[in-house]
Design a protein around this motif. Structure first.
Motif, PDB file in Angstrom:
ATOM      1  N   PHE A  39       0.903  -1.485   0.264  1.00 55.25           N
ATOM      2  CA  PHE A  39       0.501   0.140  -0.788  1.00 55.25           C
ATOM      3  C   PHE A  39       1.166   1.367  -0.074  1.00 55.25           C
ATOM      4  N   ARG A  40       1.940   1.426   0.696  1.00 49.16           N
ATOM      5  CA  ARG A  40       2.570   2.687   1.443  1.00 49.16           C
ATOM      6  C   ARG A  40       3.200   2.541   0.147  1.00 49.16           C
ATOM      7  N   ALA A  41       4.122   1.573  -0.847  1.00 50.55           N
ATOM      8  CA  ALA A  41       5.223   2.003  -2.474  1.00 50.55           C
ATOM      9  C   ALA A  41       4.375   2.041  -3.336  1.00 50.55           C
ATOM     10  N   HIS A  42       2.490   1.927  -3.044  1.00 50.22           N
ATOM     11  CA  HIS A  42       1.885   2.214  -4.354  1.00 50.22           C
ATOM     12  C   HIS A  42       1.545   3.255  -4.564  1.00 50.22           C
ATOM     13  N   ARG A  47       2.412  10.069  -5.439  1.00 47.74           N
ATOM     14  CA  ARG A  47       2.189  10.608  -4.948  1.00 47.74           C
ATOM     15  C   ARG A  47       3.778  11.801  -6.308  1.00 47.74           C
ATOM     16  N   ALA A  48       4.602  10.547  -7.039  1.00 44.43           N
ATOM     17  CA  ALA A  48       5.700  11.228  -7.793  1.00 44.43           C
ATOM     18  C   ALA A  48       4.619  11.243  -9.021  1.00 44.43           C
ATOM     19  N   ARG A  61      -6.989  10.313  -2.067  1.00 39.75           N
ATOM     20  CA  ARG A  61      -7.871   9.510  -1.650  1.00 39.75           C
ATOM     21  C   ARG A  61      -7.290   8.494  -1.495  1.00 39.75           C
ATOM     22  N   TYR A  62      -6.110   8.157  -2.188  1.00 41.09           N
ATOM     23  CA  TYR A  62      -5.650   6.774  -1.623  1.00 41.09           C
ATOM     24  C   TYR A  62      -4.426   6.834  -0.543  1.00 41.09           C
ATOM     25  N   GLU A  63      -3.960   8.184  -0.072  1.00 40.14           N
ATOM     26  CA  GLU A  63      -3.674   8.341   1.755  1.00 40.14           C
ATOM     27  C   GLU A  63      -4.596   7.973   2.756  1.00 40.14           C
ATOM     28  N   THR A  64      -5.919   8.693   1.870  1.00 34.27           N
ATOM     29  CA  THR A  64      -7.214   8.336   2.866  1.00 34.27           C
ATOM     30  C   THR A  64      -7.691   6.973   3.344  1.00 34.27           C
ATOM     31  N   SER A  65      -7.736   6.534   2.066  1.00 31.48           N
ATOM     32  CA  SER A  65      -8.090   4.553   2.201  1.00 31.48           C
ATOM     33  C   SER A  65      -6.888   4.068   3.115  1.00 31.48           C
ATOM     34  N   LEU A  66      -5.461   4.106   3.097  1.00 30.14           N
ATOM     35  CA  LEU A  66      -3.826   3.784   3.906  1.00 30.14           C
ATOM     36  C   LEU A  66      -4.448   4.187   4.720  1.00 30.14           C
ATOM     37  N   ARG A  67      -4.918   5.165   5.913  1.00 36.35           N
ATOM     38  CA  ARG A  67      -5.294   5.112   6.802  1.00 36.35           C
ATOM     39  C   ARG A  67      -6.606   4.374   7.275  1.00 36.35           C
ATOM     40  N   LEU A  68      -7.193   4.748   6.348  1.00 39.92           N
ATOM     41  CA  LEU A  68      -8.951   3.995   6.947  1.00 39.92           C
ATOM     42  C   LEU A  68      -8.151   2.442   7.137  1.00 39.92           C
ATOM     43  N   THR A  69      -7.281   1.269   6.172  1.00 40.60           N
ATOM     44  CA  THR A  69      -6.906   0.250   6.516  1.00 40.60           C
ATOM     45  C   THR A  69      -6.127   0.470   6.801  1.00 40.60           C
ATOM     46  N   LEU A 115     -13.364  -0.469  -3.616  1.00 35.42           N
ATOM     47  CA  LEU A 115     -12.361  -0.760  -4.989  1.00 35.42           C
ATOM     48  C   LEU A 115     -10.991  -0.223  -4.211  1.00 35.42           C
ATOM     49  N   ASN A 116     -10.755   1.053  -4.671  1.00 41.01           N
ATOM     50  CA  ASN A 116      -9.302   1.186  -4.085  1.00 41.01           C
ATOM     51  C   ASN A 116      -8.545   0.274  -3.496  1.00 41.01           C
ATOM     52  N   PHE A 117      -9.206  -0.618  -1.462  1.00 36.14           N
ATOM     53  CA  PHE A 117      -8.547  -1.584  -1.859  1.00 36.14           C
ATOM     54  C   PHE A 117      -8.064  -2.774  -2.655  1.00 36.14           C
TER      55      PHE A 117
END
Length: 329
Positions: A39-42, A47-48, A61-69, A115-117
């Protein structure tokens, strides 16, 4: 133990009592990867790519998904991370339940986060780090949502309302500009002088690729929209950033729009996206063809446009007056 032996054989790896014991005890697991690692590598790659091939909103959106996970793992499994081979269909069901109950997400929001997950899981599957797809029997669908839009009279009230608070006046102008052009929030935030182009007749057009889809928008600039641009020509923010309008964050815009709705007596839940629906609905109701509206909105096909446009009572009445005249006995 038999399953470990079978997995080693299927992977064409060396099989011995010590190797099986080490895998059973979790000592020899250098080839195992964790969920948070993937997840963090993705997200680091996202970000790049922000502002290059990905919209900043997608990255958020993906940063939020990471925190939720991460919160889900801590709450449900009392751990900070887990191995990919521990993610099962039950894991997905537990995550779905967590989003709906603990986080109080509605059906569509829950579906978006899942879906993000799922994308993270697809990456792990593609790299061969997972053998089974936990989403194999999971089917997603979005429930239809009735989007708010302003009718012509409500838009007039908003345009003509005298507002003395500067921040609200600016938000009103930007919202109305979106209602008059159909531009999405991210696109109006990035609107620059080079996006205004004069045709051979001297008419000004907005020609800009959408941030979200890269489809080109071709929008004739109405007089009211031009007045709003002229109002901010000397604005310090516009001159510093090289943009046409001083657009604040989406979160602040939506918060201030609720204040505006109260001030103007509009009993609707105004949001930045509401302006785009207003444009689609009013232009179609005024006689524009759906193909032309799709082109102005930057839609790839008219099916997308149909989702935005609502049928107004005035349109029905206009058509029925024609029907009544033709059917007169």
């Amino acid at each position: 133990i038999l399953r470990i032996q079978r997995d080693l054989e299927l992977d064409k790896k060396e099989v011995s009592a010590q190797i099986i014991l080490n895998r059973y005890l979790g000592k020899e697991q250098s080839d195992r990867h964790t969920l948070m690692e993937v997840f963090r590598a993705h997200n680091e790659k996202c970000r790049a790519l922000s502002g290059i091939s990905l919209a900043p909103g997608t990255v958020i959106r993906y940063e939020t998904s990471l925190r939720l996970t991460e919160a889900f793992l801590r709450t449900t499994y009392k751990k900070e991370d887990c191995y990919l081979d521990e993610i099962t269909h039950q894991f997905v069901e537990d995550y779905d339940f967590y989003l709906r109950t603990v986080r109080r997400c509605c059906h569509n929001t829950t579906t978006k986060y899942l879906l993000n997950f799922k994308k993270i899981i697809r990456i792990a599957l593609a790299k061969g780090w997972m053998k089974k797809d936990p989403f194999a029997q999971v089917h997603f669908h979005f429930e239809p949502v009735e989007r708010e839009f302003l009718e012509k009279q409500e838009l007039k009230v908003l345009l003509n309302k005298e507002i003395t608070i500067t921040r609200l006046a600016q938000v009103r102008d930007i919202f109305c500009f979106c209602c008059l052009t159909g531009l999405a929030f991210m696109d109006v935030q990035q609107l620059k002088p080079e996006h205004l182009v004069a045709d051979i007749h001297g008419k000004i057009w907005i020609r800009k690729a959408r941030q979200k889809t890269k489809n080109m928008c071709n929008i004739p600039l109405l007089d009211e929209a031009q007045k709003i641009i002229d109002r901010y020509k000397e604005h310090p923010y516009c001159q510093t950033h090289g943009v046409l309008l001083p657009v604040c964050s989406n979160q602040k815009m939506n918060s201030y729009l609720k204040e505006l709705a109260d001030i103007c007596g509009i009993r609707k839940n105004l949001s930045t996206h509401c302006a785009r629906h207003t444009f689609a609905t009013l232009t179609l109701a005024s006689g524009a063809t759906i193909d032309n509206v799709a082109k102005m909105l930057g839609h790839a096909n008219v099916n997308m446009t149909r989702r935005y446009a609502k049928v107004l009572d005035s349109s029905i009445m206009r058509d029925m007056e024609v029907v009544a005249e033709n059917m007169a006995l």
